[in-house]
Design a protein around this motif. Structure first.
Motif, mmCIF file in Angstrom:
data_model
loop_
_atom_site.group_PDB
_atom_site.id
_atom_site.type_symbol
_atom_site.label_atom_id
_atom_site.label_comp_id
_atom_site.label_asym_id
_atom_site.label_seq_id
_atom_site.Cartn_x
_atom_site.Cartn_y
_atom_site.Cartn_z
ATOM 1 N N VAL A 24 0.962 -1.175 -0.159
ATOM 2 C CA VAL A 24 0.137 0.094 0.099
ATOM 3 C C VAL A 24 0.717 1.326 0.009
ATOM 4 O O VAL A 24 1.850 1.322 0.551
ATOM 5 N N LYS A 83 -8.104 8.131 -2.821
ATOM 6 C CA LYS A 83 -7.804 6.547 -3.202
ATOM 7 C C LYS A 83 -6.515 6.246 -2.643
ATOM 8 O O LYS A 83 -5.763 6.705 -2.977
ATOM 9 N N ILE A 84 -6.778 5.060 -1.829
ATOM 10 C CA ILE A 84 -5.575 4.489 -1.381
ATOM 11 C C ILE A 84 -4.926 3.607 -2.528
ATOM 12 O O ILE A 84 -5.572 2.982 -3.138
ATOM 13 N N ALA A 112 -3.301 0.812 -3.710
ATOM 14 C CA ALA A 112 -3.025 -0.687 -3.169
ATOM 15 C C ALA A 112 -2.690 -1.386 -4.259
ATOM 16 O O ALA A 112 -3.399 -1.432 -5.381
ATOM 17 N N VAL A 154 -10.099 -3.397 1.023
ATOM 18 C CA VAL A 154 -9.235 -2.595 1.750
ATOM 19 C C VAL A 154 -10.229 -2.287 3.000
ATOM 20 O O VAL A 154 -11.300 -1.618 2.657
ATOM 21 N N VAL A 175 -11.131 0.893 -2.056
ATOM 22 C CA VAL A 175 -10.167 1.659 -1.855
ATOM 23 C C VAL A 175 -10.206 3.249 -1.871
ATOM 24 O O VAL A 175 -9.201 4.074 -1.697
ATOM 25 N N MET A 193 -5.511 -5.213 3.941
ATOM 26 C CA MET A 193 -5.837 -5.378 2.640
ATOM 27 C C MET A 193 -6.240 -6.894 2.692
ATOM 28 O O MET A 193 -5.597 -7.997 3.138
#
Length: 155
Positions: free
Chosen positions: A44, A65-66, A68, A78, A125, A154
């Protein structure tokens, strides 16, 4: 990994005239080699966002937005895991306490029972951080960057 396999077949006596019942079993042995590839580890990105509390009218939000990467695995989800580091935050002179609701995947910061912020993490995410009341950190001057860390899981 090497596995030993035995395949067994039994003869079914259907007419009842079998004299020797000890020869009704046949088997074969073999080995199977199973190769297991090392799975890649999900990663991540370290996402940093800035929330300006100058324009609280009545709240201010930031969406993001992560980043990932699920590696060789199929895309997953997530989720928050309830872990956080917020330091010595206060709002209205009261310490900020954070709670995590796993059912809604939401971190909520409160001070003296009043909501201060929420962080909602979507399974796709994406997230939304909403600041409801101003926060201060005792150690830092006005308008400083307040380091806050929220952990995710995750899956």
């Amino acid at each position: 990994v090497v596995l030993s396999v035995e395949s067994v077949a039994y003869e079914q006596n259907t007419n009842g005239n079998e004299v020797d019942l000890t020869d009704n079993r046949a088997s074969a042995f073999d080995t199977i080699e199973v190769c297991i590839d090392v799975d890649s580890v999900p990663t991540v990105g370290n996402d940093k966002v800035v929330v300006d509390e100058t324009d609280l009218a009545p709240t201010t939000s930031v969406d993001g937005k992560i980043v990932a990467d699920f590696g060789d695995d199929a895309p997953g989800t997530v989720k928050g895991n309830g872990t956080y580091v917020i330091g010595d935050l206060k709002s209205g002179g009261e310490p900020v306490v954070v709670n995590f609701n796993a059912a809604t995947n939401t971190y909520t910061g409160t001070a003296n029972g009043a909501p201060i912020f929420t962080l909602v993490i979507q399974n796709n995410v994406e997230y939304t951080f909403t600041l409801i009341q101003p926060i201060i950190m005792i150690c830092c001057p006005f308008n400083s960057v307040l380091p806050q860390q929220i952990a995710i899981m995750m899956v």
